[in-house]
Design a protein around this motif. Structure first.
Motif, PDB file in Angstrom:
ATOM      1  N   UNK B  93     -32.286   5.382 -12.684  1.00 18.59           N
ATOM      2  CA  UNK B  93     -31.210   6.347 -12.449  1.00 18.59           C
ATOM      3  C   UNK B  93     -30.926   7.116 -13.731  1.00 18.59           C
ATOM      4  N   UNK B  94     -30.819   6.350 -14.789  1.00 22.06           N
ATOM      5  CA  UNK B  94     -30.472   6.895 -16.089  1.00 22.06           C
ATOM      6  C   UNK B  94     -31.445   7.982 -16.530  1.00 22.06           C
ATOM      7  N   UNK B  95     -32.710   7.698 -16.393  1.00 18.91           N
ATOM      8  CA  UNK B  95     -33.707   8.658 -16.853  1.00 18.91           C
ATOM      9  C   UNK B  95     -33.582   9.981 -16.109  1.00 18.91           C
ATOM     10  N   UNK B  96     -33.413   9.879 -14.800  1.00 22.41           N
ATOM     11  CA  UNK B  96     -33.278  11.105 -14.011  1.00 22.41           C
ATOM     12  C   UNK B  96     -31.983  11.834 -14.361  1.00 22.41           C
ATOM     13  N   UNK B  97     -30.926  11.082 -14.496  1.00 19.45           N
ATOM     14  CA  UNK B  97     -29.636  11.683 -14.828  1.00 19.45           C
ATOM     15  C   UNK B  97     -29.736  12.425 -16.160  1.00 19.45           C
ATOM     16  N   UNK B  98     -30.340  11.773 -17.116  1.00 19.57           N
ATOM     17  CA  UNK B  98     -30.474  12.353 -18.447  1.00 19.57           C
ATOM     18  C   UNK B  98     -31.245  13.661 -18.399  1.00 19.57           C
ATOM     19  N   UNK B  99     -32.357  13.627 -17.696  1.00 23.51           N
ATOM     20  CA  UNK B  99     -33.168  14.844 -17.538  1.00 23.51           C
ATOM     21  C   UNK B  99     -32.368  15.996 -16.942  1.00 23.51           C
ATOM     22  N   UNK B 100     -31.468  15.660 -16.045  1.00 22.60           N
ATOM     23  CA  UNK B 100     -30.716  16.689 -15.341  1.00 22.60           C
ATOM     24  C   UNK B 100     -29.317  16.931 -15.901  1.00 22.60           C
ATOM     25  N   UNK B 101     -29.114  16.493 -17.107  1.00 22.68           N
ATOM     26  CA  UNK B 101     -27.826  16.696 -17.776  1.00 22.68           C
ATOM     27  C   UNK B 101     -26.638  16.076 -17.052  1.00 22.68           C
ATOM     28  N   UNK B 103     -24.070  12.894 -16.873  1.00 20.37           N
ATOM     29  CA  UNK B 103     -23.614  11.677 -17.529  1.00 20.37           C
ATOM     30  C   UNK B 103     -23.340  10.647 -16.444  1.00 20.37           C
ATOM     31  N   UNK B 104     -23.282   9.400 -16.851  1.00 18.76           N
ATOM     32  CA  UNK B 104     -23.163   8.313 -15.897  1.00 18.76           C
ATOM     33  C   UNK B 104     -21.955   7.435 -16.207  1.00 18.76           C
ATOM     34  N   UNK B 105     -21.234   7.070 -15.180  1.00 19.97           N
ATOM     35  CA  UNK B 105     -20.265   5.998 -15.363  1.00 19.97           C
ATOM     36  C   UNK B 105     -20.835   4.812 -14.624  1.00 19.97           C
ATOM     37  N   UNK B 106     -21.086   3.742 -15.348  1.00 16.36           N
ATOM     38  CA  UNK B 106     -21.699   2.589 -14.719  1.00 16.36           C
ATOM     39  C   UNK B 106     -20.648   1.520 -14.486  1.00 16.36           C
ATOM     40  N   UNK B 107     -20.571   1.038 -13.270  1.00 13.01           N
ATOM     41  CA  UNK B 107     -19.612  -0.011 -12.942  1.00 13.01           C
ATOM     42  C   UNK B 107     -20.340  -1.212 -12.372  1.00 13.01           C
TER      43      UNK B 107
END
Lengths: 341, 341
Positions: B93-101, B103-107
């Motif tokens: 998830x992180x890698x894709x999110x990063x590529x697409x600008x 940010x992530x809130x992980x719970x």
DNA sequence: TTGAAAGCGCTAACAT
DNA sequence: ATGTTAGCGCTTTCAA
């Protein structure tokens, strides 16, 4: 690929509640915040509407409004979520945060400095109350700036140089010493060290302990037996291969962290070598499944959960009292004797 | 223990930049957002001040203002961060999110429903653009409500019933079948199953596969050999003990997930039993260090990273086009043959 | 090309 | 006890 956000899924606001309840938004706000200065009847009436509408306060608006009160949001910036050590640390942080009604934004930068910087920026602009971070190195400018700005920060696993900051770390040098000392006492002569990223303070401290233990036992220091990796599994694999390919390979390996240990084990097993007969191994970082490894792994245990817990406690204390003197907590490691050496 | 927030560490705002640059905040905003309608000279002047002041836009204000535009924030709600499977999913998830600008809130809710609800509420009130979640069960009302409200959501690992939602899951039944089938083919007769939380769909699907494989081989179904746990390490330990204490203990165990496998291994090793001679074991979920376990573990591999990656891609597509039809991606598992059975 | 101003949802000071 | 209102930092019409 536009923001086709006709999406706007509905959000119930104070306004709606107020309208439906026939009161002002201030009153609704008071009810929400359990302000005693509300007539019990009004309170009841409002609460009813709140339930009906399933109203939920908007944290974003709250944070913006209260820029200088508490937002109940903490940031956590960790170097590698794939390392069970950090997961354990995170669990400790989480439990304390939960108890104290803090939400967490967790950022994993995968030992990538650029990513770390980005996340640090994001956290800052999210108006968090404070953060827990394991900086890439002890001169991490971005983190230092944040500390200087007055953002409550606690460092874990790695400290910072030239600035007064709370930190929760571990006796890396001692831990490494005890590991290599144990190896030497057991009769191993050519002891190798696979280090994590050398710019990480803990890597260097562990190397220091390694060197001191060799010296203490009158063992020669062979530069060929020290290998520097990037703290990840793959580098454990690769560097262990290099070590075993040496004309005079080591008879024991001290691995600098969890992931490296697992990588080294992989290499040793792939070559069909027997542990500890062919090579012994001792790892920094214990894992709860160490007993199920082949063979059960002897390791230096860090109290990871405890580290996270203490760090979170420190942070919350600092948030509540920014003027308190900084503390540097140094936790002990423990040598878990099993049968890999 | 008050909010003694004289703390207020300084934040540079649009206003300050505007003042110092001698323009209006609108202009600064335009510069920040690369709006072409700014005189090049003005732009330069403003950019200079932005640098000087180290201005950073406030994400909170931005989100509030743009409630119906993109906030570039995604939520991730996972059941157990201590399970390496979810860590791997998260990495994807992180890698894709990063590529697409994004940010992530992980719970992480640690399989605790109350915590899950809390985090879901928090995420919602953080005005996120969308979220990826592994619901506690397929009738998770909170998640269902969110989907109905129109919040872009992708489910991973576990689906939802009675609502149209994107999901990325795995062929649990098939995977389990192949594992137990392999056991049966190898001649094992009393095959036990240690299940994770039975309300989790995947647990039941795996049990289904287990039952079908037994049936396919004409093996009797012994209820004593099915144990239900809570998907965590400890329950693997305990339930494996129960199994081994049976008057007629199993000759092979199929463990329902990662953590249970590790727990079961622990028990078996503590008792000094030999795998696979005394008991064989096959696990659902592979780990990259499976080869270093004692003995190298035979396991059903889920493409965890891939799951996360696909889920994030789905989510972003849905955010960009909320009307697109939902998809249900079902990924294949792979049997990793090693020597634990 | 630039600026003024409204408004996102909320809290708190002030007024009633 | 309750209401009115300013303002948190930002984007976006609308006007100039």
């Amino acid at each position: 690929m536009k923001n086709s956000n006709e999406n706007v899924y509905k959000i119930v606001s104070l306004n709606e509640v107020a309208e439906k309840a026939g009161v002002s938004i201030a009153t609704v706000s008071r009810v929400m915040n359990e302000n005693p200065k509300v007539h019990p009847e009004t309170r009841l009436k409002v609460q009813k509407v709140i339930k009906e509408l399933k109203y939920q306060p908007n944290r974003v608006a709250k944070r913006l409004r209260n820029r200088n009160a508490s937002s109940n949001l903490l940031g956590v910036v960790i170097p590698d979520i794939q390392n069970p050590f950090y997961v354990e640390v995170f669990r400790g942080i989480e439990d304390v945060a939960y108890e104290n009604q803090y939400a967490l934004i967790m950022c994993n930068f995968s030992q990538d400095e650029k990513k770390e910087k980005l996340y640090l920026d994001i956290l800052q602009s999210e108006s968090i109350d404070g953060m827990i971070v394991a900086p890439t190195d002890e001169r991490d400018q971005k983190v230092i700036d944040l500390v200087k700005k007055g953002l409550p920060i606690v460092c874990v696993d790695r400290g910072l140089i030239g600035v007064d900051v709370d930190e929760v770390v571990v006796e890396n040098r001692n831990g490494a010493f005890s590991a290599v000392d144990h190896l030497a006492r057991s009769g191993y002569q050519r002891i190798a060290y696979i280090s994590g990223l050398p710019q990480i303070p803990s890597s260097r401290q562990r190397e220091q302990g390694y060197r001191e233990a060799l010296a203490a036992h009158g063992l020669p220091l062979d530069q060929d037996l020290i290998r520097y990796g990037d703290s990840r599994h793959e580098s454990g694999v690769k560097l262990c291969e290099e070590l075993l390919d040496l004309p005079k390979p080591p008879d024991a390996i001290f691995t600098g962290n969890n992931l490296i240990t697992l990588g080294a084990l992989e290499t040793i097993h792939k070559r069909g070598l027997h542990i500890p007969r062919d090579v012994a191994i001792i790892g920094f970082d214990d894992m709860y499944w160490s007993i199920s490894l082949n063979p059960p792994l002897t390791a230096v245990r860090q109290p990871a959960y405890e580290i996270g817990k203490r760090a979170a406690e420190q942070l919350i204390m600092r948030i509540n009292d920014p003027t308190r003197p900084t503390v540097s907590m140094i936790l002990k490691t423990e040598l878990m004797l099993r049968s890999s050496c």
